[in-house]
Scaffold this motif. Structure first.
Motif, short mmCIF file in Angstrom:
data_model
loop_
_atom_site.label_atom_id
_atom_site.label_comp_id
_atom_site.label_asym_id
_atom_site.label_seq_id
_atom_site.Cartn_x
_atom_site.Cartn_y
_atom_site.Cartn_z
N ASN A 1 8.84 0.97 1.83
CA ASN A 1 9.33 2.46 1.88
C ASN A 1 9.71 3.00 0.60
O ASN A 1 9.53 4.08 0.01
CB ASN A 1 10.35 2.79 3.03
CG ASN A 1 9.66 2.52 4.47
OD1 ASN A 1 8.41 2.71 4.72
ND2 ASN A 1 10.46 2.19 5.49
N ALA A 2 10.45 1.94 -0.21
CA ALA A 2 11.06 2.43 -1.33
C ALA A 2 10.05 2.57 -2.48
O ALA A 2 10.02 3.49 -3.30
CB ALA A 2 11.98 1.11 -1.90
N HIS B 1 16.48 8.75 -4.61
CA HIS B 1 17.57 8.63 -3.83
C HIS B 1 17.47 7.22 -2.92
O HIS B 1 17.88 7.32 -1.76
CB HIS B 1 17.85 9.84 -2.67
CG HIS B 1 17.77 10.92 -3.15
ND1 HIS B 1 19.12 11.49 -4.14
CD2 HIS B 1 17.08 12.14 -3.31
CE1 HIS B 1 18.73 12.91 -4.59
NE2 HIS B 1 17.62 13.27 -4.20
N ILE B 2 16.83 6.42 -3.84
CA ILE B 2 16.43 5.04 -3.11
C ILE B 2 18.04 4.16 -3.38
O ILE B 2 18.74 4.48 -4.28
CB ILE B 2 15.86 4.09 -3.87
CG1 ILE B 2 14.28 4.60 -3.56
CG2 ILE B 2 15.67 2.80 -3.51
CD1 ILE B 2 13.05 4.08 -4.42
N LYS C 1 0.70 -0.95 0.04
CA LYS C 1 -0.06 -0.03 0.07
C LYS C 1 0.81 1.25 0.05
O LYS C 1 2.10 1.30 0.61
CB LYS C 1 -0.82 -0.14 1.28
CG LYS C 1 -1.91 -0.97 1.21
CD LYS C 1 -2.92 -0.94 2.68
CE LYS C 1 -3.67 -1.67 2.91
NZ LYS C 1 -4.58 -1.72 4.19
N THR C 2 0.55 2.14 -0.90
CA THR C 2 1.43 3.35 -0.73
C THR C 2 0.45 4.63 -0.28
O THR C 2 1.03 5.88 -0.06
CB THR C 2 1.77 3.80 -2.42
OG1 THR C 2 0.72 4.02 -2.99
CG2 THR C 2 2.67 2.68 -2.78
N ASP C 3 -0.86 4.34 -0.35
CA ASP C 3 -1.89 5.57 0.09
C ASP C 3 -1.68 6.56 -0.81
O ASP C 3 -1.89 7.81 -0.31
CB ASP C 3 -1.51 5.89 1.38
CG ASP C 3 -1.98 4.71 2.37
OD1 ASP C 3 -3.20 3.92 2.07
OD2 ASP C 3 -1.34 4.48 3.57
N LEU D 1 18.78 -1.45 -2.85
CA LEU D 1 17.43 -1.60 -2.86
C LEU D 1 16.96 -1.65 -4.47
O LEU D 1 15.95 -2.31 -4.73
CB LEU D 1 16.67 -0.42 -2.17
CG LEU D 1 16.58 -0.68 -0.63
CD1 LEU D 1 16.10 0.49 0.06
CD2 LEU D 1 15.77 -1.88 -0.10
N ILE D 2 17.50 -0.69 -5.30
CA ILE D 2 17.00 -0.72 -6.68
C ILE D 2 17.24 -2.02 -7.20
O ILE D 2 16.44 -2.56 -8.01
CB ILE D 2 17.69 0.26 -7.35
CG1 ILE D 2 17.29 1.89 -6.85
CG2 ILE D 2 17.69 0.37 -8.77
CD1 ILE D 2 18.45 2.98 -7.32
N LYS D 3 18.36 -2.73 -6.75
CA LYS D 3 18.79 -3.94 -7.39
C LYS D 3 17.73 -5.11 -7.12
O LYS D 3 17.32 -6.05 -7.86
CB LYS D 3 20.17 -4.24 -7.19
CG LYS D 3 21.11 -3.43 -7.90
CD LYS D 3 22.42 -4.03 -7.36
CE LYS D 3 23.73 -2.98 -7.99
NZ LYS D 3 23.55 -2.89 -9.48
#
Length: 335
Positions: free
Chosen positions: A327-328, A297-298, A217-219, A302-304
């Motif tokens: 969060n990402a 700025h992740i 969920k991102t709301d 985390l991007i990988k």
């Protein structure tokens, strides 16, 4: 194709060996290599280099390969396809014990290939990324006709593709639907605060171990969790089997969403929004997901994780908590 076993080899080992050869490369690569070798043999026959196809009488030389490269280029094949064909020829020669020149003795082949690359080089058409702002506008347009199942399906596919860093082939069908490879109804599960999407097959999963993506969920105005909940509610109204296509263009017939249909419909929406759709294709979502993640700025690891990349060996030792992934994904909406 002739047998690859040696005289006197036990039958039981013959079967095992055949199985190992078949699994030495991926099924798609096997198909490409078979096509390459068949094309090469047809070329040799056409040019009168060989009179018949008999593996025991064939011996591949560098001259044959040089002329074959010229033939491929003259036939309109790209540099990458020609190079793939050469790899296929080498593999099939090894498999069928056909003499093949050592790689260090193929300098002329490499030089001619370089010529093909230089002659064929064209400036690639730029591919535009689907930013979150573009995604919001696309989803807003599709929500105008709230009763349309197809629009709901397309909005869901776009949203899942963006937040899941998906390639087009991972959520659409490129040929005939196969429940062992393509997304099925049973591959999407609605949990308390996230959607679990199971990919049985992907480019970054060569051994087909499968991977489950968490879409939280991102709301936000475009939320992967809520759109998936809406779509699954509509999709399950016909009580489909868990092994039928997840994304369909007709809820009654269950026609799977093809790559061509997805791209055409997506571009149509972009045209309606006044955007030049020619620069967008099926890879635009994955391109932008990585770009947006970097802009937000992740962290690189985390991007990988989000994109299922494994180019940096150190990243495989990083244990990423689910809260960080959540969060990402939320951060993607703030770029």
């Amino acid at each position: 194709m002739s047998s690859t076993t040696s005289p006197g080899c036990p039958v039981v080992l013959s079967d095992v060996l055949d199985k190992l050869w078949k699994n030495a490369i991926a099924p798609s690569t096997t198909t490409a290599y078979n096509t390459a070798f068949r094309t090469f043999l047809q070329f040799l026959l056409m040019m009168g280099i060989i009179a018949r196809v008999n593996f025991s009488e064939i011996s591949v030389t560098e001259d044959m390969l040089v002329w074959f490269v010229a033939h491929c280029h003259n036939s309109g094949l790209s540099y990458s396809t020609t190079k793939l064909y050469l790899c296929g020829i080498r593999f099939m020669c090894i498999r069928h014990k056909i003499p093949y020149p050592c790689a260090t003795n193929l300098s002329r082949v490499q030089a001619v290939l370089s010529g093909v690359k230089r002659v064929s080089h064209k400036g690639g058409k730029p591919r535009h990324p689907v930013t979150f702002e573009v995604l919001k506008k696309v989803c807003g347009f599709l929500r105008i006709n709230a009763t349309s199942f197809v629009d709901l399906m397309l909005e869901t596919a776009c949203t899942v593709a963006f937040f899941g860093f998906l390639r087009c082939g991972e959520f659409t069908v490129t040929s005939a639907f196969n429940s062992e490879h393509n997304l099925c109804v049973g591959d999407m599960t609605i949990a308390d605060d996230c959607v679990l999407l199971h990919l049985k097959k992907s480019k970054t999963d060569p051994f087909r171990e499968g991977v489950t993506l968490n879409l939280f969920k991102t709301d936000q105005v475009v939320c992967p969790y809520y759109i998936c909940c809406r779509y699954m509610k509509a999709r399950l109204q016909q009580t489909p089997s868990l092994h039928v296509p997840l994304f369909v263009t007709d809820i009654i017939s269950g026609q799977p969403l093809s790559r061509t249909v997805f791209i055409n419909r997506f571009r149509h929406v972009l045209d309606c929004l006044g955007r030049d759709s020619s620069g967008y294709n099926g890879h635009s979502f994955r391109i932008c997901a990585a770009t947006s993640a970097a802009a937000a700025h992740i962290e690189d690891h985390l991007i990988k994780v989000l994109g299922r990349w494994s180019s940096d060996a150190n990243c495989r030792y990083i244990r990423t908590p689910q809260s960080s992934i959540k969060n990402a994904q939320i951060a993607l909406t703030k770029t």
